[in-house]
Design a protein around this motif. Structure first.
Motif, short mmCIF file in Angstrom:
data_model
loop_
_atom_site.label_atom_id
_atom_site.label_comp_id
_atom_site.label_asym_id
_atom_site.label_seq_id
_atom_site.Cartn_x
_atom_site.Cartn_y
_atom_site.Cartn_z
N ARG A 111 19.60 4.99 6.80
CA ARG A 111 18.28 4.25 6.46
C ARG A 111 17.78 4.11 4.81
NH1 ARG A 111 15.42 5.39 12.00
NH2 ARG A 111 16.61 4.09 13.80
N TRP A 112 18.90 3.84 4.54
CA TRP A 112 18.55 3.50 3.15
C TRP A 112 18.12 2.30 2.58
CZ3 TRP A 112 21.43 0.33 0.26
CH2 TRP A 112 22.94 0.00 1.18
N ALA A 113 18.44 1.32 3.24
CA ALA A 113 17.85 0.00 2.47
C ALA A 113 17.15 -0.35 4.09
CB ALA A 113 19.21 -0.80 2.84
N SER A 114 16.08 0.82 4.36
CA SER A 114 15.68 -0.23 5.56
C SER A 114 14.46 -1.00 5.33
CB SER A 114 15.21 1.27 6.81
OG SER A 114 13.83 0.65 7.84
N VAL A 115 13.97 -1.81 5.44
CA VAL A 115 12.14 -1.64 5.20
C VAL A 115 11.30 -2.18 6.59
CG1 VAL A 115 12.17 -3.03 3.46
CG2 VAL A 115 13.21 -4.58 5.67
N ARG A 116 11.84 -1.72 7.56
CA ARG A 116 11.71 -1.95 8.96
C ARG A 116 10.25 -1.17 8.74
NH1 ARG A 116 15.57 -3.09 13.60
NH2 ARG A 116 13.52 -3.26 14.64
N ARG A 117 9.87 0.56 8.81
CA ARG A 117 9.06 1.13 9.22
C ARG A 117 8.96 1.60 7.32
NH1 ARG A 117 10.38 3.82 14.81
NH2 ARG A 117 12.24 2.53 14.45
N PRO A 118 8.12 2.69 7.28
CA PRO A 118 7.47 3.11 6.74
C PRO A 118 8.74 4.60 6.40
CG PRO A 118 5.79 3.56 7.75
CD PRO A 118 6.60 2.57 8.52
N LEU A 119 8.56 5.04 4.98
CA LEU A 119 9.17 6.60 5.05
C LEU A 119 8.13 7.66 5.53
CD1 LEU A 119 11.94 7.73 2.89
CD2 LEU A 119 9.84 7.87 2.12
N HIS A 120 7.16 7.85 5.30
CA HIS A 120 6.41 8.35 6.12
C HIS A 120 6.66 8.27 7.91
CE1 HIS A 120 5.83 8.51 1.85
NE2 HIS A 120 5.04 10.17 2.01
N ARG A 124 9.50 11.69 11.15
CA ARG A 124 10.42 12.38 9.97
C ARG A 124 9.98 12.98 9.03
NH1 ARG A 124 11.69 6.97 7.18
NH2 ARG A 124 13.46 6.56 8.72
#
Ligand SMILES: Nc1ncnc2c1ncn2[C@@H]1O[C@H](COP(=O)(O)OP(=O)(O)OP(=O)(O)O)[C@@H](O)[C@H]1O
Ligand SMILES: [Mg+2]
Lengths: 249, 314
Positions: A111-120, A124
């Motif tokens: 998911r390094w390019a993901s903008v769908r959900r927050p990193l935090h 995770r």
């Protein structure tokens, strides 16, 4: 016979007149824990740089689970399941300790390019905190990685490689910078995590006691050549080898 | 007080909506221009997050502004809701091309290459008189909104609200990107490219993605500016335009989404007052303001607000 996880054949690289790797041939099977020893400048780090695609060999082949990886970039080889930690910790110093691990986890998920959900994301964050707990870094989770002391940085560096859950893990002096008192404790943690994760590992190490105690096999490098390859208790008893590695008999 | 960040955004948008009704016309116009510029400043900040400073955002800013101008002139399109996406799309297209070249470079090389590309556009805009109107530029007639013909003050107000809506959308998108893995990976690239590669992520594609997002934002700022001013000229591509965006980014602070927007509003206010009362020394006044900011608020204008906000959140 098990299939090898790593096959290195005839690996050769020079830096000008320096022989960094010369006809190195090694086959590693799943479950092994291989110590790599040798004097400063022997080519230990270079060996890891070659396997992970950071350096390109002049000659030779490298196969990871049968797949030829020569010519692939580090990120491609890593994505295949080869993790690596560094002699000098390579961290994201302005991110927090937890975020360093979160970034590793998100990347492992693809998911390094993901903008769908927050990193935090809660799940995770929980996974990251488990990794941090395992490495004794949880109390520092919210501090910027740049504020960690040397030993902490080293641990975080290894923890990030672990977070990737690689099939093969290459560690460059994982216990340097960790106090002598804590060395064995850290190695116990590492070895247990390797077992639990079913991870095969190679680790560069200067401390012969550590190698003797933990490695199932040892590679001795000198001037880019593999001088010996075998069971630590036998290999490290050979006076010639001891002289080559430590300069002392 | 425990407000989520989204609530703060809603409050600010509400304040801007009310401002449109109660503030004097000239101030509403100034706010609209400031918001358009603020969106373009966000484009600079997105790149800064990845460790890159662009001195050539004018390429996309002007590219999109002229795209709106051409669409009106050649095809007679006056609908704002068509013009804006078309202009932004063109800016992203320009970014996709330019990115192939510049995404491999870092530091001063990146800064100079982006600057050079924007100056190429400037040269073209100046020279291709027949198409671009040369240094005179192109007039942008009043747009329509959902087919509605507007005129005078009504038109101004509608364009202002369009700017408010577009800015809110851009701020939301950037905030979301910054909180997501993609934004953090860009930050990670700034800190340590080697490690990013050794996590299994392609550094070049992360930088390229940030560049695309950035060109779209700069384009949105350019399109809004064109609709607001009613005129485009090659100055939009000139390096001082790009430099101004970097200047405002530092002024407002690069750590948040609201910082650059607040910075743009404050900058436009200082500039217009300084211009009014000291027409020959306004650059000096703006420069002095910048000096004070750097000395006393190195995190930018917005940093004290952010600190208070954080403390209130516990
Ligand atoms: N990129 C490089 N360019 C030129 N020479 C290099 C490069 N990398 C390594 N070398 C040289 O190659 C030799 C092997 O270096 P390497 O870092 O692999 O040694 P090492 O066994 O890891 O040593 P240490 O125990 O000090 O970490 C050294 O002589 C080193 O100076
Ligand atoms: Mg080394």
């Amino acid at each position: 016979m098990k299939t090898p996880i790593l096959e290195v054949e005839d690996l050769t690289l020079h830096f000008g007149s320096i022989t960094a790797a010369e006809r190195e041939t090694v086959i590693v099977y799943p479950g092994e824990l291989v110590g790599i020893v040798g004097p400063n400048g022997a080519g230990k780090t270079t060996f890891l740089n070659l396997i992970t695609g950071y350096l390109r060999p002049e000659r030779g082949t490298i196969r990871f689970w049968g797949q030829d990886v020569v010519g692939l970039a580090p990120h491609q080889i890593t994505a295949l399941g080869v993790g690596r930690s560094f002699q000098i910790p390579q961290l994201f110093l302005t991110l927090t300790v937890r975020e360093n691990v979160l970034v590793a986890l998100a990347t492992r998920e693809g998911r390094w390019a993901s903008v769908r959900r927050p990193l935090h994301e809660p799940a995770r964050v929980q996974a990251a905190d488990e990794v941090l707990l395992q490495f004794g870094l949880l109390a520092q989770a919210d501090r910027p990685a740049g504020e960690l002391p040397e030993g902490g940085r080293k641990l975080l560096d290894v923890a990030m490689a672990f977070a990737l859950r690689p099939r093969l893990l290459l560690m460059d002096e994982p216990t340097s910078g960790v106090s002598a008192r804590e060395k064995f404790q850290v190695m116990d943690t590492l070895v247990q995590a390797l077992r639990e994760g079913g991870i095969t590992a190679l680790f560069v190490e200067h401390d012969m006691d550590v190698v003797r105690r933990y490695a199932t096999r040892v590679l001795v490098l000198s001037n880019g050549r593999i001088l010996a390859d075998g069971v630590p208790s036998e290999v490290l008893e050979d006076p010639e080898i001891r002289l080559a590695v430590t300069g002392r008999r | 007080m425990n407000l989520p960040r989204g609530a703060l955004g809603v409050l600010l948008v509400a304040a801007l909506v009310v401002a449109g009704l109660v503030l004097p016309r000239w101030l509403v116009f100034l706010l609209a221009l400031a918001l358009a510029k603020g969106v373009a400043v966000l484009s600079v900040v997105v790149l800064m997050r990845a460790g890159l400073v662009s001195f050539g955002q004018g390429l996309f800013f002007a590219g999109a502004a002229y795209a709106a101008g051409f669409a009106m002139r050649w095809w007679g399109i006056r609908e704002a809701l068509l013009l804006v996406p078309w202009s932004v799309g063109l800016a992203v297209g320009l970014g996709a091309l330019a990115g192939l070249l510049v995404a491999r470079y870092r530091d001063i090389f990146f800064a100079m290459l982006t600057l050079a590309l924007s100056m190429v556009l400037y040269g073209v805009l100046i020279k291709a008189y027949g198409v671009t109107g040369g240094s005179d530029g192109i007039r942008i007639p009043t747009p329509t909104l959902l087919g509605l013909q507007l005129s005078g003050d009504d038109a101004r107000l509608v364009v202002y609200y369009l700017a408010v809506a577009a800015t809110a959308a851009a701020a939301w998108a950037v905030g979301r990107y910054a909180a997501a893995p993609a934004g953090y990976l860009a930050h990670a690239v700034r800190d340590n490219e080697v490690r990013v590669a050794y996590l299994g992520a392609p550094v070049s594609r992360i930088v390229y993605a940030a560049f695309l997002l950035s060109s779209g934002l700069a384009g949105l700022g350019g399109a809004l500016t064109a609709l607001n001013v009613g005129h485009v000229d090659p100055g939009l591509a000139y390096w001082t335009t790009s430099g101004e965006l970097v200047f405002i980014a530092v002024l407002g602070g690069t750590g948040t989404v609201l910082g650059p927007l607040a910075g743009a509003v404050v900058y436009e206010l200082i500039r217009s007052y300084a211009f009014k009362y000291a027409p020959y020394a306004w650059q000096m006044l703006v420069g002095a303001a910048m000096l004070l900011i750097i000395l006393f608020l190195p995190g930018g204008l917005w940093s004290p607000v952010e600190r208070v906000w954080r403390r209130a959140q516990g």
